[in-house]
Design an enzyme around this catalytic site. Structure first.
Site, PDB file in Angstrom:
ATOM      1  N   GLY A 119     -84.688  16.384  33.587  1.00 35.66           N
ATOM      2  CA  GLY A 119     -83.880  16.245  32.390  1.00 35.66           C
ATOM      3  C   GLY A 119     -82.894  17.386  32.277  1.00 35.66           C
ATOM      4  N   HIS A 171     -88.767  20.825  25.574  1.00 37.00           N
ATOM      5  CA  HIS A 171     -87.997  21.861  26.264  1.00 37.00           C
ATOM      6  C   HIS A 171     -86.495  21.570  26.167  1.00 37.00           C
ATOM      7  CE1 HIS A 171     -87.732  24.785  29.796  1.00 37.00           C
ATOM      8  NE2 HIS A 171     -86.516  24.241  29.788  1.00 37.00           N
ATOM      9  N   GLU A 172     -86.106  20.315  26.451  1.00 33.67           N
ATOM     10  CA  GLU A 172     -84.685  19.970  26.452  1.00 33.67           C
ATOM     11  C   GLU A 172     -84.073  20.045  25.069  1.00 33.67           C
ATOM     12  OE1 GLU A 172     -83.126  19.893  29.071  1.00 33.67           O
ATOM     13  OE2 GLU A 172     -84.756  19.672  30.491  1.00 33.67           O
ATOM     14  N   HIS A 180     -83.016  23.495  24.375  1.00 31.95           N
ATOM     15  CA  HIS A 180     -81.681  23.795  24.902  1.00 31.95           C
ATOM     16  C   HIS A 180     -80.598  23.216  24.003  1.00 31.95           C
ATOM     17  CE1 HIS A 180     -82.929  25.736  28.544  1.00 31.95           C
ATOM     18  NE2 HIS A 180     -83.595  24.677  28.985  1.00 31.95           N
ATOM     19  N   HIS A 214     -83.841  29.690  28.693  1.00 29.09           N
ATOM     20  CA  HIS A 214     -85.162  29.977  29.233  1.00 29.09           C
ATOM     21  C   HIS A 214     -85.560  31.385  28.831  1.00 29.09           C
ATOM     22  CE1 HIS A 214     -83.787  26.948  32.457  1.00 29.09           C
ATOM     23  NE2 HIS A 214     -84.558  26.334  31.573  1.00 29.09           N
ATOM     24  N   TRP A 240     -86.583  33.743  30.565  1.00 31.50           N
ATOM     25  CA  TRP A 240     -86.139  34.769  31.516  1.00 31.50           C
ATOM     26  C   TRP A 240     -84.627  34.920  31.543  1.00 31.50           C
ATOM     27  CZ3 TRP A 240     -88.220  30.063  32.889  1.00 31.50           C
ATOM     28  CH2 TRP A 240     -87.383  29.158  33.529  1.00 31.50           C
ATOM     29  N   ASP A 258     -82.914  35.931  27.059  1.00 32.13           N
ATOM     30  CA  ASP A 258     -82.737  34.653  26.362  1.00 32.13           C
ATOM     31  C   ASP A 258     -82.092  34.862  24.997  1.00 32.13           C
ATOM     32  OD1 ASP A 258     -84.784  35.847  24.981  1.00 32.13           O
ATOM     33  OD2 ASP A 258     -86.156  34.134  25.080  1.00 32.13           O
ATOM     34  N   VAL A 274     -83.230  36.266  22.430  1.00 31.92           N
ATOM     35  CA  VAL A 274     -84.186  36.168  21.332  1.00 31.92           C
ATOM     36  C   VAL A 274     -85.007  37.446  21.338  1.00 31.92           C
ATOM     37  CG1 VAL A 274     -86.139  34.895  20.368  1.00 31.92           C
ATOM     38  CG2 VAL A 274     -84.275  33.655  21.498  1.00 31.92           C
TER      39      VAL A 274
END
Length: 699
Positions: free
Chosen positions: A193, A231-232, A235, A241, A243, A257, A259
């Site tokens: 995806g 997950h998608e 985004h 991600h 990392w 990321d 954050v």
């Protein structure tokens, strides 16, 4: 930090590949080139996005340092509701996932984003304090862009399901009003995806592409793959991600990321809960934006970043207006306002085939969309009771026939109604046809009719119809214009009830078919089933498919058979020889091949049945008739013969001719011998011991 370098890497168009079993099965991102191409073509967008991301990062860090809590100084609802539409691109295969599988995925999304997932209890102690209820929820849209009722599931037959790139984003609904999710069989890049972060592409590309096997935990999905869409969506709501902005975990600690409360990490492709890849503290291996396959949480900082994406009204981050998704006006426009307004009435019976034997009952269930009905008004033609105000009525059908059902549902918002015509079929306990033989040449009224029923799994598409284009004998047959249909399309042609016990000897059915393959690889399939319980269950008696079904080889155009391309098939009905009321079903499953035709169905004792394939050009016309029916046939040599008329139960009514005739064409008017009342009759021609039977309908 290499933050900017990473941000303009693969994560802008993050194509996430999820392994089913182990990290070794992870696939590479297939869409980095697409993202990079977009930024290469629009360098001003690239620079503006980088600048905005830098500013946003500074603001978030400053707020975090001051102990900022999400919602401070901002007018935010406690819970954001996002309307979702699933576009299912398919060719009739397993990629055409069920509504239930989609509903299961929506459940998973809501549990994950509201911290209601069962595995939230397994979050390691170092992160329990920041595991966040994101206060974001997802609901399938109830109104489409035109204001029409929808269940939020848009099924599109298209070969684009085998491509799965931005060009496959068919029928996009306005992305500032709906979260668009495209479900496909294959994604060209090899990914499971992908989703664009806000401001990294045009509105036309906005939305999520995902494989059908990564949706939900049931059907073609699985528990392992069911978090791919979680997950998608992350985004889509501006999360990278953990990392950083690449699709390459496990490289180094230079990425970010953006954050603040997610620890530095190189990223994980295994579930190492004690991992600390960039020094103390522990890595947040269980984060939904990881590849660890034990993901079960978002952090408070990620929650803030996603909710900020839903309120940004300026700059590229506002494109394509995610801030409008949750607005009260948009929830009303997409049918998600509270209280919900009734949108569409719908219902089903407890029998998937909607058939019963005379005297049996059916239970009906309301399936109306959107608002919750508070009252029900049912009308059951042919049923007892004929009306009901029960939410789940039980109705008995005592009279054979085909009947409509109507439902009106109401609540404070108003009323909606639905009528399903010819919805219930009630078969008699006593067979319609009982005699020493049965014959059908489809020369009568168009089907479906009082005798023959048609079930089309894909309403509105090509199915069994009467045709004058070709016939094995007479002027009519039934066919499916399969050259214009698609893979896995199923159509069923069902006979009237027939008393098999009245047929002497071992009952055998013959019928004539004509069919062609469109390609040598086409595997269209015809199956013959029988039922002895009014169609509530079926037993398979014959399967013919592929080249074995074809009577004309491979024909690329729309197939119309010649006289020599009709073939007689036979089915032994000995297993139902004691059935006093049997049904025969011809079930055709398309493999996108070519047209199929059926004609001249005969059921009689097995003795002499093969001779029915003889060609004497026997026909009766007109049919249906009033009083001017002609029996026509040809002889190649002098023969003894007789022509007799039988009623529906096989009783002889009249003899039209008995004697010898020479070669050539012969015609006999039935009205010269007898005046037939309105009804169904069989005209049997016996030539030299061989019998040929046609059904006649008299108006």
């Amino acid at each position: 930090m290499n933050k900017i370098t990473n941000l303009i890497g693969a994560a802008f168009l993050s194509a996430i590949t999820f392994s089913i079993v182990s990290a070794q099965e992870l696939k590479n991102c297939g869409t980095t080139e697409m993202m990079q191409k977009y930024f290469d073509e629009h360098p001003e967008i690239k620079q503006q996005y980088i600048a905005e991301e830098q500013l946003r990062d500074l603001e978030d860090k400053a707020a975090f340092a001051k102990g900022y809590k999400e919602g401070d100084g901002r007018a935010m609802p406690p819970i954001y509701t996002i309307p979702v539409v699933f576009h299912i691109l398919h060719e009739g295969g397993t990629e055409n996932i069920s509504d239930a599988q989609i509903l299961d995925e929506v459940r998973i999304l809501n549990e994950d984003y509201r911290k209601l997932n069962a595995d939230i209890s397994s979050v390691v102690s170092g992160f329990t304090s920041i595991a966040a209820d994101c206060e974001i929820q997802f609901r399938l849209a109830q109104k489409d862009p035109s204001g029409n009722c929808t269940n939020g599931i848009d099924r599109i037959y298209s070969s684009e399901t085998n491509v799965g790139d931005d060009g496959s984003k068919l029928n996009q609904w306005a992305p500032n009003k709906y979260l668009n999710v495209w479900v496909v069989k294959t994604i060209t890049s090899g990914a499971a995806g992908y989703a664009y972060l806000p401001g990294t592409t045009t509105s036309a590309n906005d939305g999520i592409m995902i494989l059908s096997t990564y949706v939900g935990s049931i059907g073609t999905g699985s528990t392992t793959r069911s978090r791919a869409l979680t997950h998608e969506v992350g985004h889509h709501l501006n999360l990278n991600h953990t990392w950083g902005g690449t699709n390459n975990p496990g490289v180094d600690c230079t990425g970010t990321d953006n954050v603040t409360d997610t620890p530095k990490t190189i990223g994980w492709t295994s579930c190492n809960l004690s991992g600390s890849s960039c020094g103390s503290p522990l890595d947040n291996v269980q984060n939904f934006m990881e590849y660890s396959y034990c993901c079960n949480m978002f952090t408070t900082g990620q929650k803030t970043r996603m909710r900020s994406a839903l309120t940004t009204t300026t700059g590229l981050g506002a494109i394509p207006q995610r801030y409008n998704l949750w607005s009260s006006s948009n929830l009303t426009a997409t049918g998600l306002s509270t209280p919900a307004v009734l949108c569409l009435a719908d219902f089903k019976s407890n029998n998937v085939l909607n058939v019963v034997c005379q005297g049996d009952n059916l239970t009906f269930t309301d399936l109306s969309w959107n608002g919750n009905p508070t009252s029900w008004a049912w009308t059951f033609a042919g049923g007892t009771p004929a009306t009901s105000t029960d939410s789940v009525p039980v109705i008995t059908y005592n009279t054979p026939g085909v009947y409509d059902v109507t439902l009106v549902v109401s609540n404070a918002s108003g009323s909606v109604n639905a009528t399903k015509t010819s919805y219930i079929t009630v078969y008699p306990n006593t067979a319609i046809y009982s005699g020493s033989f049965y014959s059908e040449g489809f020369e009568g009224t168009a089907i479906p009719n009082a005798d023959w029923n048609v079930r089309n799994a894909n309403t509105g598409s090509n199915t069994w119809t009467q045709t004058t284009v070709a016939a094995a004998s007479g002027t009519k047959s039934v066919r499916i214009v399969n050259a214009s249909t698609y893979d896995a399309h199923v159509d069923e042609l069902i006979s009237p009830t027939i008393d098999i016990t009245a047929i002497p000897g071992t009952p055998l059915m013959t019928y004539k078919i004509a069919h062609a393959q469109k390609l040598s690889t086409s595997i269209d399939k015809l199956q013959v089933y029988v039922s002895t319980n009014c169609g509530q269950s079926w037993s398979l008696r014959q399967t013919i498919s592929g080249a074995s079904l074809s009577t004309a080889g491979v024909v690329s155009g729309s197939f119309v058979p010649t006289a020599s391309q009709w073939v007689t098939k036979s089915v032994n009905l000995g297993t139902i020889s004691t059935a006093t009321s049997a049904l025969i079903m011809f079930k055709f499953t398309s493999d996108a091949g070519n047209n199929i035709y059926i004609d001249d169905i005969n059921i009689m004792g097995s003795v002499g049945i093969d001779e029915l394939a003889s060609n004497i050009n026997y026909t009766i016309f007109p049919n249906p008739s009033e009083d001017n029916t002609i029996v026509s046939f040809s002889l190649l040599e002098n023969n003894a013969l007789n022509i007799k008329i039988y009623d529906i139960v096989g009783k002889e009514i009249s003899t039209i001719f008995e004697g010898n005739l020479g070669n050539g064409e012969h015609q006999f008017p039935i009205s010269d011998k007898t005046k037939l009342a309105a009804g169904v009759y069989f005209i049997r021609l016996t030539v030299g011991g061989e019998s040929f039977t046609k059904k006649l309908i008299v108006k």
